[in-house]
Scaffold this active site. Sequence first.
Site, mmCIF file in Angstrom:
data_model
loop_
_atom_site.group_PDB
_atom_site.id
_atom_site.type_symbol
_atom_site.label_atom_id
_atom_site.label_comp_id
_atom_site.label_asym_id
_atom_site.label_seq_id
_atom_site.Cartn_x
_atom_site.Cartn_y
_atom_site.Cartn_z
ATOM 1 N N ASN A 11 -16.442 -38.690 -12.048
ATOM 2 C CA ASN A 11 -16.812 -37.733 -10.997
ATOM 3 C C ASN A 11 -15.891 -36.527 -11.145
ATOM 4 O O ASN A 11 -14.720 -36.582 -10.763
ATOM 5 C CB ASN A 11 -16.625 -38.400 -9.629
ATOM 6 C CG ASN A 11 -16.821 -37.429 -8.473
ATOM 7 O OD1 ASN A 11 -17.301 -36.311 -8.668
ATOM 8 N ND2 ASN A 11 -16.442 -37.840 -7.283
ATOM 9 N N LYS A 13 -15.999 -33.724 -9.696
ATOM 10 C CA LYS A 13 -15.848 -32.960 -8.450
ATOM 11 C C LYS A 13 -16.003 -31.453 -8.725
ATOM 12 O O LYS A 13 -16.780 -31.068 -9.583
ATOM 13 C CB LYS A 13 -14.512 -33.290 -7.789
ATOM 14 C CG LYS A 13 -14.291 -34.799 -7.659
ATOM 15 C CD LYS A 13 -13.168 -35.149 -6.753
ATOM 16 C CE LYS A 13 -12.950 -36.656 -6.797
ATOM 17 N NZ LYS A 13 -12.016 -37.139 -5.820
ATOM 18 N N HIS A 97 -20.286 -39.941 -1.085
ATOM 19 C CA HIS A 97 -18.852 -39.920 -1.419
ATOM 20 C C HIS A 97 -18.061 -39.605 -0.152
ATOM 21 O O HIS A 97 -18.505 -38.822 0.690
ATOM 22 C CB HIS A 97 -18.594 -38.863 -2.504
ATOM 23 C CG HIS A 97 -17.216 -38.968 -3.080
ATOM 24 N ND1 HIS A 97 -16.106 -38.479 -2.434
ATOM 25 C CD2 HIS A 97 -16.760 -39.548 -4.220
ATOM 26 C CE1 HIS A 97 -15.025 -38.737 -3.168
ATOM 27 N NE2 HIS A 97 -15.402 -39.383 -4.251
ATOM 28 N N GLU A 99 -15.662 -37.705 0.371
ATOM 29 C CA GLU A 99 -15.406 -36.276 0.584
ATOM 30 C C GLU A 99 -16.610 -35.608 1.239
ATOM 31 O O GLU A 99 -16.463 -34.690 2.042
ATOM 32 C CB GLU A 99 -15.033 -35.611 -0.755
ATOM 33 C CG GLU A 99 -13.625 -36.019 -1.181
ATOM 34 C CD GLU A 99 -13.377 -36.037 -2.676
ATOM 35 O OE1 GLU A 99 -14.177 -35.460 -3.429
ATOM 36 O OE2 GLU A 99 -12.366 -36.652 -3.091
ATOM 37 N N GLU A 169 -14.996 -47.497 -2.598
ATOM 38 C CA GLU A 169 -13.907 -46.541 -2.746
ATOM 39 C C GLU A 169 -13.099 -46.476 -1.450
ATOM 40 O O GLU A 169 -13.475 -45.739 -0.524
ATOM 41 C CB GLU A 169 -14.463 -45.150 -3.051
ATOM 42 C CG GLU A 169 -15.271 -45.075 -4.327
ATOM 43 C CD GLU A 169 -15.214 -43.682 -4.933
ATOM 44 O OE1 GLU A 169 -14.792 -43.583 -6.088
ATOM 45 O OE2 GLU A 169 -15.543 -42.708 -4.240
ATOM 46 N N GLY A 175 -7.656 -40.175 -5.052
ATOM 47 C CA GLY A 175 -6.827 -39.013 -5.390
ATOM 48 C C GLY A 175 -5.411 -39.084 -4.853
ATOM 49 O O GLY A 175 -4.701 -38.083 -4.839
ATOM 50 N N SER A 215 -8.076 -43.907 -7.607
ATOM 51 C CA SER A 215 -6.893 -43.858 -8.474
ATOM 52 C C SER A 215 -6.943 -44.888 -9.596
ATOM 53 O O SER A 215 -5.911 -45.451 -9.964
ATOM 54 C CB SER A 215 -5.610 -43.996 -7.646
ATOM 55 O OG SER A 215 -5.527 -42.930 -6.716
#
Length: 256
Positions: A11, A13, A97, A99, A169, A175, A215
């Site tokens: 991904n 991003k 996701h 985010e 996730e 991240g 991560s």
Amino acid sequence: MSSRKKLIAGNWKMNKTSADAVSLVQEIVSAIGKQTDVDVVVCPPFTSLESVGKALDGANVKLGAQNVHPEPSGAYTGEISVGMLRAFFASYVIIGHSERRTYFAETDAFINQKVLASLKGQLKPILCVGETLGERESGATLRVVQTQLESGLEGVSKDLMTSVVIAYEPVWAIGTGKVATVEQAQEVHAFIRALLAKNFGEATAQKVRILYGGSMKPANAPELLSQKDIDGGLIGGASLESRSFLDLVKAAAAVK
Ligand code: PEP
């Protein structure tokens, strides 16, 4: 060993111009060659889908997008439809996701519409689910994951369910450099598979791939990927550089 083929998806991003994206994917494609032990997917930003798709022509790497709108066309400024993604030969799309849930206020109901529209248009959804740190600390992890999973998959038929990929996730691991322990990850993956068995039958549940994301790096991947219910990874940071991404593909191929 499970019969599910491992899948490593990158991904990217909001990173890389089209030219940078093509350079990265060319490095990946030339190193991957004809290997078919692991399914490999790259998800560049919309602006690089066409150029990366062309660079992937004939390669054993599939193209994915990072988002999609459920409507086929219309007055949705800034949005992209399933048909537009299929026209670039994308075969996967990341949906839900964290985010997008956090920064763009995407709800489970909207995410469900995207999943249904993608399946209708032969695009394989990678449906992301996962708890925040506060939710984990208050003991709500499994409840949150169950709600996101069952709402996101509402109305999906048993047949089409085998085209869906789930990504667990934990939000606190994305991240941040904090990775879930193998026990924490496997517990949630096994829980997800049990929910899939309850809702779609055991045979279907055994076919669905459940990726871990948060991560994942070459150093921690072998242990995570050898867990019974972890079928691959959705990779953010480590997918932006060919060496770490390729090492993750190797780690997945090495799992017996
Ligand atoms: C992600 O954004 O899906 C992700 C897993 O990111 P990272 O690997 O950087 O934690």
